[in-house]
Scaffold this motif. Structure first.
Motif, PDB file in Angstrom:
ATOM      1  N   VAL A  12       0.873  -1.178   0.000  1.00  0.00           N
ATOM      2  CA  VAL A  12       0.000   0.000   0.000  1.00  0.00           C
ATOM      3  C   VAL A  12       0.902   1.218   0.000  1.00  0.00           C
ATOM      4  O   VAL A  12       1.710   1.401   0.920  1.00  0.00           O
ATOM      5  N   GLN A  13       0.777   2.032  -1.042  1.00  0.00           N
ATOM      6  CA  GLN A  13       1.687   3.156  -1.213  1.00  0.00           C
ATOM      7  C   GLN A  13       0.907   4.442  -1.482  1.00  0.00           C
ATOM      8  O   GLN A  13      -0.123   4.417  -2.153  1.00  0.00           O
ATOM      9  N   PRO A  14       1.410   5.592  -1.015  1.00  0.00           N
ATOM     10  CA  PRO A  14       0.751   6.863  -1.342  1.00  0.00           C
ATOM     11  C   PRO A  14       1.088   7.306  -2.755  1.00  0.00           C
ATOM     12  O   PRO A  14       2.127   6.927  -3.321  1.00  0.00           O
ATOM     13  N   VAL A  15       0.198   8.091  -3.323  1.00  0.00           N
ATOM     14  CA  VAL A  15       0.447   8.694  -4.634  1.00  0.00           C
ATOM     15  C   VAL A  15       1.747   9.481  -4.593  1.00  0.00           C
ATOM     16  O   VAL A  15       2.033  10.192  -3.621  1.00  0.00           O
ATOM     17  N   GLY A  16       2.551   9.330  -5.640  1.00  0.00           N
ATOM     18  CA  GLY A  16       3.803  10.068  -5.725  1.00  0.00           C
ATOM     19  C   GLY A  16       4.999   9.354  -5.127  1.00  0.00           C
ATOM     20  O   GLY A  16       6.137   9.811  -5.284  1.00  0.00           O
ATOM     21  N   LEU A  81       4.268   6.990  -8.147  1.00  0.00           N
ATOM     22  CA  LEU A  81       3.060   6.219  -8.401  1.00  0.00           C
ATOM     23  C   LEU A  81       1.840   7.106  -8.614  1.00  0.00           C
ATOM     24  O   LEU A  81       1.693   8.170  -7.997  1.00  0.00           O
ATOM     25  N   LEU A  82       0.955   6.620  -9.495  1.00  0.00           N
ATOM     26  CA  LEU A  82      -0.330   7.252  -9.743  1.00  0.00           C
ATOM     27  C   LEU A  82      -1.427   6.355  -9.196  1.00  0.00           C
ATOM     28  O   LEU A  82      -1.220   5.143  -9.015  1.00  0.00           O
ATOM     29  N   LEU A  83      -2.609   6.924  -8.954  1.00  0.00           N
ATOM     30  CA  LEU A  83      -3.733   6.098  -8.509  1.00  0.00           C
ATOM     31  C   LEU A  83      -4.009   4.967  -9.487  1.00  0.00           C
ATOM     32  O   LEU A  83      -4.334   3.845  -9.091  1.00  0.00           O
ATOM     33  N   SER A  84      -3.850   5.251 -10.775  1.00  0.00           N
ATOM     34  CA  SER A  84      -4.159   4.269 -11.812  1.00  0.00           C
ATOM     35  C   SER A  84      -3.155   3.122 -11.861  1.00  0.00           C
ATOM     36  O   SER A  84      -3.356   2.155 -12.604  1.00  0.00           O
ATOM     37  N   ASP A  85      -2.091   3.206 -11.079  1.00  0.00           N
ATOM     38  CA  ASP A  85      -1.120   2.105 -11.034  1.00  0.00           C
ATOM     39  C   ASP A  85      -1.578   0.975 -10.115  1.00  0.00           C
ATOM     40  O   ASP A  85      -0.952  -0.085 -10.066  1.00  0.00           O
ATOM     41  N   SER A  86      -2.642   1.183  -9.383  1.00  0.00           N
ATOM     42  CA  SER A  86      -3.165   0.121  -8.521  1.00  0.00           C
ATOM     43  C   SER A  86      -3.535  -1.100  -9.352  1.00  0.00           C
ATOM     44  O   SER A  86      -4.059  -0.973 -10.454  1.00  0.00           O
ATOM     45  N   GLY A  87      -3.266  -2.269  -8.784  1.00  0.00           N
ATOM     46  CA  GLY A  87      -3.610  -3.494  -9.504  1.00  0.00           C
ATOM     47  C   GLY A  87      -2.836  -4.680  -8.963  1.00  0.00           C
ATOM     48  O   GLY A  87      -2.125  -4.590  -7.963  1.00  0.00           O
ATOM     49  N   PHE A  88      -3.018  -5.779  -9.633  1.00  0.00           N
ATOM     50  CA  PHE A  88      -2.358  -7.037  -9.275  1.00  0.00           C
ATOM     51  C   PHE A  88      -1.270  -7.277 -10.308  1.00  0.00           C
ATOM     52  O   PHE A  88      -1.551  -7.457 -11.488  1.00  0.00           O
ATOM     53  N   ARG A 106      -0.007  -7.489  -4.909  1.00  0.00           N
ATOM     54  CA  ARG A 106      -1.183  -6.615  -4.913  1.00  0.00           C
ATOM     55  C   ARG A 106      -0.746  -5.215  -4.509  1.00  0.00           C
ATOM     56  O   ARG A 106      -0.296  -5.014  -3.388  1.00  0.00           O
ATOM     57  N   LEU A 107      -0.863  -4.246  -5.418  1.00  0.00           N
ATOM     58  CA  LEU A 107      -0.478  -2.862  -5.155  1.00  0.00           C
ATOM     59  C   LEU A 107      -1.724  -1.992  -5.042  1.00  0.00           C
ATOM     60  O   LEU A 107      -2.558  -1.974  -5.950  1.00  0.00           O
ATOM     61  N   THR A 108      -1.828  -1.271  -3.936  1.00  0.00           N
ATOM     62  CA  THR A 108      -2.889  -0.297  -3.756  1.00  0.00           C
ATOM     63  C   THR A 108      -2.252   1.066  -3.590  1.00  0.00           C
ATOM     64  O   THR A 108      -1.421   1.262  -2.695  1.00  0.00           O
ATOM     65  N   VAL A 109      -2.614   1.998  -4.457  1.00  0.00           N
ATOM     66  CA  VAL A 109      -2.094   3.363  -4.379  1.00  0.00           C
ATOM     67  C   VAL A 109      -3.205   4.246  -3.825  1.00  0.00           C
ATOM     68  O   VAL A 109      -4.315   4.281  -4.373  1.00  0.00           O
TER      69      VAL A 109
END
Lengths: 110, 112
Positions: A12-16, A81-88, A106-109
């Motif tokens: 789980v990572q913050p934007v940027g 990272l961008l929000l749209s980079d979230s995914g598996f 599993r990446l959640t931005v």
């Protein structure tokens, strides 16, 4: 027998913020290596593939990059990272035939 | 443009109720067609590769077939443990690269 390891399993990572996902393959030499992404409700999308050390092909323009510093190591990175980079994210290998996948990251931005 | 369409998107079966999943594709220079099984939160698990029209392959309760335009995954007398998402993927890459185009998948639920 061949095995493929991917880590971390969950992130789980913050934007940027930056990103680094790592994949290693054991039990084979000079495999083709791949990074796929599976976004919610969408199919698997090929991001990068590599046929050898330092050889990277990008399939889609994006905020991500890949590197292959060693024969059996494949790294997926991002500087911001961008929000749209979230995914598996799935790493895979092949030796001229079938693709074999890792367990995924599993990446959640946020 | 290369395309893959899987149908149905979701399928609910009773245990023992046989059915088929469809994978339609338009791919130039097909080198092979792959079937995978994916459990929730896991990476896809390889099932079959089909290389030419008319080819069939079997594994336990699963049989995959291939024509020039589509592939079928037949499930005979399924059990609850067959519940998963099934993905098909034609390979259209040049030699030495397995560039697969994945379909959206069919999510199968088998009820006891």
């Amino acid at each position: 027998s061949q095995t493929i390891h991917q880590w971390p399993a969950t992130l789980v990572q913050p934007v940027g913020s930056p990103l680094s996902l790592e994949c290693t393959v054991e039990g084979t030499s000079n495999p083709n290596l791949y990074w796929y992404r599976q976004a919610a409700g969408r199919g698997l999308q090929l991001l990068f593939y590599s046929v050898g050390i330092g050889q990277i092909s990008s399939e889609v323009p994006q905020n991500l990059s890949a590197s292959r510093p060693q024969d059996r190591q494949f790294i997926l990175s991002s500087k911001k990272l961008l929000l749209s980079d979230s995914g598996f994210y799935l790493c895979a290998w092949s030796a001229g035939g079938e693709l074999f996948f890792g367990e995924g990251s599993r990446l959640t931005v946020l | 443009e290369d395309q893959v369409t899987q149908s149905p998107e979701a399928l609910r079966l009773q245990e023992g109720e046989s059915s088929s999943l469809n994978c339609s594709y338009t791919v130039s220079g097909l080198r092979g067609l792959f079937w995978y099984r994916q459990d929730p939160g896991k990476g896809p698990e390889f099932l079959f590769t089909l290389y030419s029209a008319g080819e069939e392959k079997e594994k336990e309760r699963l049989k995959a077939t291939l024509t020039k335009k589509e592939s079928f995954l037949h499930i005979t007398a399924p059990k609850p443990e067959d519940s998963a998402t099934y993905l098909c993927a034609p390979d259209h890459g040049s030699s030495n690269t397995g560039k697969l185009i994945f379909g959206q998948g069919t999510t199968l639920q088998v009820k006891p």
